[in-house]
Design an enzyme around this catalytic site. Structure first.
Site, mmCIF file in Angstrom:
data_model
loop_
_atom_site.group_PDB
_atom_site.id
_atom_site.type_symbol
_atom_site.label_atom_id
_atom_site.label_comp_id
_atom_site.label_asym_id
_atom_site.label_seq_id
_atom_site.Cartn_x
_atom_site.Cartn_y
_atom_site.Cartn_z
ATOM 1 C CE LYS A 155 25.842 47.370 7.431
ATOM 2 N NZ LYS A 155 26.748 47.216 7.091
ATOM 3 C CE LYS B 149 25.440 40.278 16.591
ATOM 4 N NZ LYS B 149 26.655 40.619 15.735
ATOM 5 C CE LYS C 45 27.760 37.954 9.399
ATOM 6 N NZ LYS C 45 27.903 38.463 10.902
ATOM 7 C CB THR D 199 33.276 45.143 17.202
ATOM 8 O OG1 THR D 199 32.780 45.463 15.724
ATOM 9 C CG2 THR D 199 32.744 44.115 17.524
ATOM 10 C CG ASN E 114 38.103 44.684 13.544
ATOM 11 O OD1 ASN E 114 37.723 44.452 14.474
ATOM 12 N ND2 ASN E 114 38.470 45.388 12.230
ATOM 13 C CB SER F 110 28.003 49.250 9.920
ATOM 14 O OG SER F 110 28.991 48.337 10.099
HETATM 15 P P1 NAD Z 1 38.800 38.551 12.785
HETATM 16 O O1 NAD Z 1 39.286 37.795 11.043
HETATM 17 O O2 NAD Z 1 40.240 39.552 12.393
HETATM 18 O O3 NAD Z 1 40.288 37.457 13.585
HETATM 19 C C1 NAD Z 1 38.889 36.059 13.836
HETATM 20 C C2 NAD Z 1 40.616 36.009 14.782
HETATM 21 O O4 NAD Z 1 40.105 34.592 15.671
HETATM 22 C C3 NAD Z 1 42.484 35.445 14.615
HETATM 23 O O5 NAD Z 1 43.077 36.574 14.969
HETATM 24 C C4 NAD Z 1 42.651 34.109 14.232
HETATM 25 O O6 NAD Z 1 43.598 33.327 14.565
HETATM 26 C C5 NAD Z 1 41.451 33.683 15.108
HETATM 27 N N1 NAD Z 1 40.751 32.595 15.504
HETATM 28 C C6 NAD Z 1 40.299 32.003 15.006
HETATM 29 N N2 NAD Z 1 40.104 30.347 15.486
HETATM 30 C C7 NAD Z 1 40.480 30.216 16.744
HETATM 31 C C8 NAD Z 1 41.122 29.668 17.687
HETATM 32 N N3 NAD Z 1 40.126 28.792 17.315
HETATM 33 N N4 NAD Z 1 41.808 29.630 18.901
HETATM 34 C C9 NAD Z 1 41.269 31.251 18.860
HETATM 35 N N5 NAD Z 1 41.835 31.636 17.832
HETATM 36 C C10 NAD Z 1 40.971 31.991 16.952
HETATM 37 O O7 NAD Z 1 38.082 38.379 12.709
HETATM 38 P P2 NAD Z 1 37.113 39.565 13.318
HETATM 39 O O8 NAD Z 1 36.356 40.469 12.844
HETATM 40 O O9 NAD Z 1 37.429 39.903 14.845
HETATM 41 O O10 NAD Z 1 35.462 38.789 14.057
HETATM 42 C C11 NAD Z 1 35.878 37.774 15.062
HETATM 43 C C12 NAD Z 1 34.405 37.376 15.622
HETATM 44 O O11 NAD Z 1 34.058 38.838 16.126
HETATM 45 C C13 NAD Z 1 33.680 36.158 14.646
HETATM 46 O O12 NAD Z 1 33.008 35.994 15.210
HETATM 47 C C14 NAD Z 1 32.760 37.772 13.965
HETATM 48 O O13 NAD Z 1 31.618 37.480 13.428
HETATM 49 C C15 NAD Z 1 32.538 38.010 15.620
HETATM 50 N N6 NAD Z 1 32.239 39.966 14.927
HETATM 51 C C16 NAD Z 1 33.200 40.709 14.306
HETATM 52 C C17 NAD Z 1 32.503 42.042 14.019
HETATM 53 C C18 NAD Z 1 33.556 43.294 13.602
HETATM 54 O O14 NAD Z 1 33.495 43.979 13.684
HETATM 55 N N7 NAD Z 1 34.725 42.536 13.286
HETATM 56 C C19 NAD Z 1 31.076 42.508 14.600
HETATM 57 C C20 NAD Z 1 30.714 41.533 15.271
HETATM 58 C C21 NAD Z 1 31.111 40.719 15.896
#
Ligand code: NAD
Length: 418
Positions: free
Chosen positions: A66, A90, A102, A186, A217, A353
């Site tokens: 997953k 995790k 992944k 999350t 997100n 999920s």
């Molecule tokens: P996303 O694409 O929705 O958002 C990413 C955000 O980070 C954007 O606002 C982008 O502008 C910002 N960003 C990128 N580089 C940056 C920087 N240098 N400084 C400040 N902001 C910056 O992605 P997401 O789904 O929110 O995921 C974010 C993190 O959370 C990732 O590491 C992802 O692996 C992790 N994550 C997400 C989920 C999920 O359900 N969405 C679950 C587990 C982990």
């Protein structure tokens, strides 16, 4: 050191504390399967462009693989391997019956039309289709992929099967078999962990100032949820820069303003008392702001040996995967900064999920209250288990979370004769 080597280093540190069986450690140090694909896409201009994609299946001892799919111009195999290994860990930390995987596609999504993005997604799905499925490997959204992209994956895979198989992917829109609560899961899971951790320190949300890096997100949702719990959100940022509002800011205003202006750093209107108390800050400055909790919800490797000593937060909540390097971990430990690690703090996403997969397979859907309550229980149980292990082994929460996962993986793998 690559991100994957960092991950393995984190795992080995925890393995040493519990004297993990060496062959289990060796098994977990390599992915079980690596897939590299080429995806030809006919662009709107009529020309063909080839995109590169990856899927890494790290370990499926405890259940089907997953893990999310990342669309990013800099994504590479080492990163995807690291993210896959973290998924194995995790899922075991929160004790759900899934393994780790992944995926990634090297693409700047902002340069594609919707039509091209759909073709790329469907092409990637066809390329990995023999290796995915609800019983084999279930992708999900990650950076720059979203519910619409998941709907295309579910549809393409179902077309290939000849019947609906919506459980092949999670994070889908509600109208295509998504689960209520997945979009905030999350962040919600992270908030549950943070609230429990604060209880340990007898600190109330109302006295807690929060800075959030990343406003997608995870970041935007955690801002909303924390403000609802009474926390004072004083800083937010996206890839273009950050906004610091000394008197606190309104996340909902920042969200609508970001939609309009394209960058949150320009959202001075979001200040709670007066927009004038807000100022634009760089991404570097945002991380070093004076605050109680720093939420990392952007990308990996944000706190490194170069800036760790300058961090002023007392607690770091890692919603992003791998935002703190091992060198930074050591520096932060010396500074007594508490880290609520990614493998625990952001596990709410994979947990809901998992709920989505279960609901798809049953073809019966739960209410928001059912999802919320099940998530809350899993996250709080996981927190207490990790907290107990941290006390027992006198170690950090990251090490304790790894220990929780490794012990479960070791038991399953040994019983299966691996
Ligand atoms: P996303 O694409 O929705 O958002 C990413 C955000 O980070 C954007 O606002 C982008 O502008 C910002 N960003 C990128 N580089 C940056 C920087 N240098 N400084 C400040 N902001 C910056 O992605 P997401 O789904 O929110 O995921 C974010 C993190 O959370 C990732 O590491 C992802 O692996 C992790 N994550 C997400 C989920 C999920 O359900 N969405 C679950 C587990 C982990």
């Amino acid at each position: 050191m690559s991100l994957f080597e960092n991950t393995i280093r984190q795992m080995r540190q925890a393995a040493a504390l519990i004297k993990l069986n060496p062959h289990i450690e060796d098994h977990l140090s390599y992915p079980e399967r690596i897939l590299e694909v080429n995806i030809p896409v006919r662009m709107d201009s009529g020309s063909i462009k080839i995109f590169r994609g990856f899927r890494v299946q790290h370990n499926n001892a405890r259940g089907p693989y997953k893990g999310g799919i990342r669309f990013h111009p800099q994504v590479d195999m080492e990163e995807v391997k690291a993210l896959a290994a973290w998924m194995t860990i995790k899922c075991a930390v929160v004790n759900i019956p899934l393994g780790g995987a992944k995926g990634g596609v090297v693409v700047d999504h902002t340069t594609l039309s919707t039509n091209e993005l759909e073709k790329l997604t469907r092409g990637y799905t066809r390329a990995i289709a023999p290796f995915i499925g609800p019983e084999k490997d279930i992708p999900a959204p990650d950076v720059y992929t979203n519910p619409q992209i998941m709907a295309w994956i579910a549809d393409e895979y179902s077309v290939l099967q000849g019947y609906n198989k919506l459980g092949v992917v999670t994070g889908k829109p509600l109208a295509v078999g998504g689960s209520i609560g997945r979009d905030q899961a999350t962040s919600q899971g992270g908030v549950y962990v943070l609230l429990e951790a604060l209880k340990n320190r007898q600190q109330h949300p109302q006295q807690t100032r929060v800075v959030i890096q990343g406003f997608g997100n995870a970041g935007a949702n955690v801002a909303l949820l924390l403000a609802k719990e009474g926390f004072k959100v004083i800083g937010v940022s996206d890839s273009k820069g950050g906004l610091f509002c000394e008197n606190g800011l309104k996340p909902e205003t920042a969200i609508s303003c970001k939609l309009e202006k394209g960058e949150v750093g320009e959202c001075f209107v979001a200040g709670i008392e007066s927009g004038e108390s807000c100022k634009k800050v760089t991404n570097e400055e945002l991380l070093e702001l004076e605050c109680d909790v720093l939420v990392l919800s952007a990308l990996e490797n944000q706190i490194t040996k170069n800036n760790a000593a300058k961090i002023k937060a007392k607690i770091i909540l890692e919603l992003a995967n791998g935002p703190t390097t091992p060198e930074a971990d050591t520096i932060l430990k010396e500074k007594n900064v508490i880290i609520l690690p990614d493998i625990l703090a952001n596990a709410g996403g994979v947990t809901v999920s998992y709920f989505e997969l279960v609901q798809n397979e049953m073809n019966y859907y739960w209410s928001a209250e059912e999802v919320q309550e099940r998530l809350r229980k899993i996250m709080i149980d996981a927190w207490h288990h990790v907290d107990d292990l941290a006390k027992k082994y006198n170690c950090t929460y990251r090490e304790a979370a790894f220990i929780a996962a490794l012990k479960r993986l070791e038991e399953t793998m040994q019983l299966r004769g691996w």
